[in-house]
Design an enzyme around this catalytic site. Structure first.
Site, mmCIF file in Angstrom:
data_model
loop_
_atom_site.group_PDB
_atom_site.id
_atom_site.type_symbol
_atom_site.label_atom_id
_atom_site.label_comp_id
_atom_site.label_asym_id
_atom_site.label_seq_id
_atom_site.Cartn_x
_atom_site.Cartn_y
_atom_site.Cartn_z
ATOM 1 N N CYS A 112 -19.204 22.996 -38.810
ATOM 2 C CA CYS A 112 -20.556 22.330 -38.146
ATOM 3 C C CYS A 112 -21.043 21.349 -39.348
ATOM 4 O O CYS A 112 -21.804 20.606 -39.037
ATOM 5 C CB CYS A 112 -21.179 23.652 -38.178
ATOM 6 S SG CYS A 112 -20.237 24.708 -36.727
ATOM 7 N N HIS A 241 -27.468 19.653 -36.897
ATOM 8 C CA HIS A 241 -27.461 19.935 -36.929
ATOM 9 C C HIS A 241 -27.529 21.456 -35.369
ATOM 10 O O HIS A 241 -28.412 22.015 -35.623
ATOM 11 C CB HIS A 241 -26.228 21.232 -37.651
ATOM 12 C CG HIS A 241 -25.286 21.870 -36.797
ATOM 13 N ND1 HIS A 241 -24.488 22.074 -36.125
ATOM 14 C CD2 HIS A 241 -24.555 23.402 -37.198
ATOM 15 C CE1 HIS A 241 -23.342 23.115 -35.782
ATOM 16 N NE2 HIS A 241 -23.943 23.583 -36.813
ATOM 17 N N ASN A 271 -24.054 25.467 -29.054
ATOM 18 C CA ASN A 271 -23.762 24.691 -30.483
ATOM 19 C C ASN A 271 -22.224 24.011 -30.516
ATOM 20 O O ASN A 271 -21.490 24.439 -30.482
ATOM 21 C CB ASN A 271 -23.645 25.893 -31.872
ATOM 22 C CG ASN A 271 -23.398 25.358 -33.111
ATOM 23 O OD1 ASN A 271 -22.566 24.543 -33.694
ATOM 24 N ND2 ASN A 271 -23.139 26.210 -33.925
HETATM 25 O O1 UT7 Z 1 -23.052 26.333 -36.894
HETATM 26 C C1 UT7 Z 1 -23.459 27.236 -37.826
HETATM 27 C C2 UT7 Z 1 -23.392 28.618 -38.237
HETATM 28 N N1 UT7 Z 1 -24.164 29.214 -37.165
HETATM 29 C C3 UT7 Z 1 -25.644 29.199 -37.332
HETATM 30 O O2 UT7 Z 1 -26.574 28.942 -37.484
HETATM 31 C C4 UT7 Z 1 -25.573 30.701 -36.116
HETATM 32 C C5 UT7 Z 1 -26.975 31.395 -37.393
HETATM 33 N N2 UT7 Z 1 -27.610 33.033 -36.503
HETATM 34 C C6 UT7 Z 1 -28.009 32.768 -35.524
HETATM 35 O O3 UT7 Z 1 -28.163 32.044 -34.625
HETATM 36 C C7 UT7 Z 1 -28.237 34.155 -34.913
HETATM 37 O O4 UT7 Z 1 -28.362 35.457 -36.083
HETATM 38 C C8 UT7 Z 1 -27.772 34.744 -33.791
HETATM 39 C C9 UT7 Z 1 -28.323 34.321 -32.685
HETATM 40 C C10 UT7 Z 1 -26.647 35.157 -33.644
HETATM 41 C C11 UT7 Z 1 -28.374 35.943 -33.883
HETATM 42 O O5 UT7 Z 1 -29.551 36.395 -33.851
HETATM 43 P P1 UT7 Z 1 -30.668 37.519 -34.705
HETATM 44 O O6 UT7 Z 1 -32.015 37.345 -34.142
HETATM 45 O O7 UT7 Z 1 -29.707 37.449 -35.902
HETATM 46 O O8 UT7 Z 1 -29.959 39.022 -33.737
HETATM 47 P P2 UT7 Z 1 -29.136 39.849 -34.655
HETATM 48 O O9 UT7 Z 1 -27.994 39.763 -35.109
HETATM 49 O O10 UT7 Z 1 -30.380 40.258 -35.809
HETATM 50 O O11 UT7 Z 1 -28.936 41.298 -33.585
HETATM 51 C C12 UT7 Z 1 -30.196 42.047 -33.275
HETATM 52 C C13 UT7 Z 1 -30.302 42.603 -32.064
HETATM 53 C C14 UT7 Z 1 -28.984 43.817 -31.787
HETATM 54 O O12 UT7 Z 1 -29.380 45.012 -31.156
HETATM 55 P P3 UT7 Z 1 -29.764 45.862 -32.826
HETATM 56 O O13 UT7 Z 1 -29.342 46.347 -33.886
HETATM 57 O O14 UT7 Z 1 -31.252 45.366 -32.741
HETATM 58 O O15 UT7 Z 1 -30.081 46.897 -31.053
HETATM 59 C C15 UT7 Z 1 -28.002 43.075 -31.391
HETATM 60 O O16 UT7 Z 1 -26.718 44.140 -31.510
HETATM 61 O O17 UT7 Z 1 -30.144 42.043 -30.567
HETATM 62 C C16 UT7 Z 1 -28.404 42.558 -30.511
HETATM 63 N N3 UT7 Z 1 -27.471 41.334 -30.236
HETATM 64 C C17 UT7 Z 1 -27.598 40.988 -28.721
HETATM 65 N N4 UT7 Z 1 -28.800 41.126 -27.465
HETATM 66 C C18 UT7 Z 1 -28.450 40.692 -26.714
HETATM 67 C C19 UT7 Z 1 -26.644 40.687 -30.391
HETATM 68 N N5 UT7 Z 1 -26.598 39.160 -29.341
HETATM 69 C C20 UT7 Z 1 -26.982 40.045 -28.797
HETATM 70 C C21 UT7 Z 1 -26.874 39.085 -27.018
HETATM 71 N N6 UT7 Z 1 -27.650 39.491 -25.668
HETATM 72 N N7 UT7 Z 1 -25.977 38.374 -27.276
#
Ligand code: UT7
Length: 314
Positions: A112, A241, A271
């Protein structure tokens, strides 16, 4: 020797097939509401038959048209991509052939951060006088390496391409750039295969990547501004980005840049890795927000980690 590398043309292309958040919620356990609030993304694009080279070709031709030059005037092509069409030949050589250029062409892989790495490399060729006209492209078909059953990554990534043409100039252009890599985090964001005959998929520790992205990009923006003797009020635009609106707004808040000075296009394409910065740049140049003389800060971070910034007087 050229004083500056100046952007003289921009172009971009998104494949027409749209996958909305509601489309994804039919096959994986997610909702439009979750994706929108956690990422800002509403839809992403997915290639059907097009290759990374096909997307790059359309974006490059638009950038050449805006620049008012022919492909045979190019001295160098650098294609930043994580999803080359083949292990070899370089997709950049396919692009060279497709647009009718005859100059050296190579791929650059910094995920990225690929576009800022490629732009910085091109600037060095131009400033030393080794090249005068350089095409820099970011093009990705990430949908080929997304695990469409993994809700933590399938919602994020999409396909697209963006391009710029740089020219040696006595006027202003790229003012400053900074690149970093830190290979301590290889498994935080990677493709699962180690063998070239096996197709792998993107795996990501999203939460860890999120925090590192906000910290590194904020620090980088602060250092960049300090090194050129500017404060964020003197910045006209940040062109970041396009990974997650919450990463972008956290960085903007930390450097005290209002969100109306930040170019955000991720709702439309997700992305797109190395393509995302030139895509956003092209949108804002063509809709008239970015004007000649504006000061722009581009920055990106991706797998490795690798990250970097380029400050431009447009
Ligand atoms: O290009 C450079 C590299 N990439 C990035 O910059 C991405 C960086 N990371 C992110 O953008 C975020 O971390 C994500 C969007 C991937 C995830 O968001 P988050 O706020 O960090 O969520 P999380 O991983 O802490 O998950 C929170 C909850 C979890 O459930 P529990 O454990 O709280 O019950 C996940 O299982 O959300 C759940 N979850 C979802 N729920 C509905 C994870 N993905 C999904 C989904 N839909 N697609």
């Amino acid at each position: 020797m050229n004083k500056f590398a100046r952007i003289i043309g921009t172009g971009s292309y998104l494949p027409p097939t749209i996958i909305t958040n509601d489309d994804l919620s039919k096959t994986i356990d997610t909702t439009d509401e979750w994706i929108t609030t956690r990422t800002g993304i509403k839809q992403r694009r997915r290639v059907t038959n097009e290759s990374t080279c096909d997307l790059a070709t359309i974006a490059a031709n638009k950038a050449l048209e805006m620049a008012g030059i022919n492909a045979n005037e190019l001295d160098l092509i650098i294609l930043a991509t994580t999803t080359p069409d083949k292990i070899f030949p370089a997709t950049a050589t396919m692009l060279q052939n497709a647009i009718g250029a005859s100059c050296p062409a190579f791929d650059l892989q910094a995920v990225c951060a690929g576009f800022v790495f490629a732009l910085t490399t091109a600037e060095q060729y131009i400033k030393t006088g080794a090249a005068n006209k350089v095409l820099v492209v970011g093009s990705e078909t990430l949908s080929r390496i997304v695990d469409w059953n993994d809700r933590s990554t399938a919602i994020l990534f999409g396909d697209g391409a963006g391009a710029v043409v740089l020219s040696g100039s006595e006027q202003t252009g790229i003012l400053h750039s900074k690149l970093f890599s830190d290979g301590h985090y290889l498994s935080s964001l990677q493709v699962s295969n180690n063998f070239i005959n096996e197709t792998g998929f993107i795996q990501m520790a999203g939460n860890e990547v999120f925090k590192i992205a906000v910290n590194r990009l904020s620090k980088l923006a602060e250092e960049t501004l300090e090194e050129v003797g500017m404060n964020s009020e003197q910045l006209d635009w940040m062109v970041p980005h396009q990974a997650n609106i919450r990463i972008i707004s956290s960085v903007a808040k930390r450097i005290k840049l209002p969100m109306d000075k930040v170019i955000v296009t991720l709702e439309n394409h997700g992305n797109t890795s190395a393509a995302s910065i030139p895509l956003a740049l092209d949108v804002a140049v063509r809709d008239g927000r970015i004007k000649r003389g504006d000061k722009l800060l581009m920055e990106g971070i991706g797998g490795g980690f690798s990250w970097g910034s380029v400050l431009v007087e447009f």
